[in-house]
Design a protein around this motif. Structure first.
Motif, short mmCIF file in Angstrom:
data_model
loop_
_atom_site.label_atom_id
_atom_site.label_comp_id
_atom_site.label_asym_id
_atom_site.label_seq_id
_atom_site.Cartn_x
_atom_site.Cartn_y
_atom_site.Cartn_z
N SER A 115 39.84 39.90 47.82
CA SER A 115 38.54 40.18 47.18
C SER A 115 38.78 41.08 45.97
N ALA A 159 37.71 35.47 48.44
CA ALA A 159 38.35 34.23 48.00
C ALA A 159 38.15 33.11 49.02
N ASP A 160 37.87 31.92 48.49
CA ASP A 160 37.85 30.72 49.32
C ASP A 160 39.28 30.24 49.54
N ASN A 192 42.06 27.44 49.61
CA ASN A 192 42.31 26.16 48.94
C ASN A 192 42.85 25.16 49.95
N LEU A 194 46.62 33.07 43.59
CA LEU A 194 45.19 33.37 43.52
C LEU A 194 44.63 32.85 42.20
N ILE A 244 41.40 33.04 39.69
CA ILE A 244 40.21 33.84 39.37
C ILE A 244 39.47 33.16 38.22
N HIS A 290 31.22 32.30 43.48
CA HIS A 290 32.57 32.39 44.05
C HIS A 290 33.58 32.23 42.92
N LEU A 303 36.89 33.37 43.26
CA LEU A 303 38.27 33.42 43.76
C LEU A 303 38.58 32.25 44.69
N THR A 304 39.78 31.72 44.52
CA THR A 304 40.34 30.71 45.45
C THR A 304 41.80 31.07 45.66
N VAL A 305 42.26 31.06 46.93
CA VAL A 305 43.63 31.45 47.23
C VAL A 305 44.34 30.35 47.99
#
Length: 211
Positions: A114, A128-129, A131, A151, A153, A198, A200-202
């Motif tokens: 986060s 973060a969602d 992936n 990550l 952003i 949203h 962030l995606t990780v």
């Protein structure tokens, strides 16, 4: 031989006396004779019989310690920012995890990430969602070994201010996979305070340094 009346009477009396004695003896003998001995039989009713008690089986307790390396706790990991690359509308930031303990441990799955800031430090916006394009795989880290997660952003400027609620972040809050103690890394970025956005995606962790 001539028998006098007196003698006859005496003889009759003696006979009667002898007969009476015999009858008394016979009756006494009959009254004292024991009959057959009878022993009473007691039968327990079904309700008075003890209930059959079958012991409940108890599963064996295993005292063996789990085999193989255990998950890496946060205290055994050092995190740092690796390679960062910007593209149109997004930044891709590598996060490296190094095993700083003297025992081998494992990482599996996605870290929790986060943006954070303020005093005291608080989470900003949505975490973060994960992936789904990067499936989970067990990563074994020997002492000194490194794993990484990528990550993404998204630029907060891509969203209208009314929907984003833009604020400046100062940190990345990072939970290693399956841990509840975070690591904070200094990181300045524009963030959206609105949880509906949203940014962030990780990816799942993978072996090696991400650069």
């Amino acid at each position: 031989m001539t028998t006098t009346p007196l003698a006859a009477r005496r003889a009759i009396a003696l006979a009667v006396s002898l007969c009476a004695g015999a009858l008394v003896t016979a009756c006494g003998s009959s009254g004292n004779s024991a009959g057959p001995s009878t022993t009473p039989t007691v039968t327990a009713s079904p309700s008075s019989a003890p209930a059959s008690q079958t012991p409940t089986p108890v599963p064996p307790v295993s005292s063996a310690a789990p085999s193989g390396p255990q998950p890496c706790p946060t205290r055994d990991l050092a995190a740092k920012l690796g390679l960062s690359q910007g593209t149109a509308g997004s930044v891709y930031q590598v996060i490296d995890f190094t095993n700083i303990s003297n025992v081998t441990c494992t990482l599996y799955g996605y870290p929790g990430v986060s943006l954070a800031g303020g005093t005291p430090v608080n989470i900003i916006g949505a975490p973060a969602d994960e992936n789904p394009a990067t499936p989970r795989a067990l990563v074994t880290l020997a002492p000194g070994a490194v794993a990484n997660a990528l990550l993404r952003i998204v630029d907060a400027g891509n969203f209208a201010a009314s929907k984003c609620g833009p604020v400046q972040s100062a940190y990345l809050q990072i939970f290693p996979p399956n841990q509840t103690t975070p690591i904070f890394l200094a990181y300045s970025s524009q963030a959206c305070s609105k949880a509906a956005i949203h940014l962030l995606t990780v990816d799942a962790v993978k072996p090696g340094s991400g650069g």
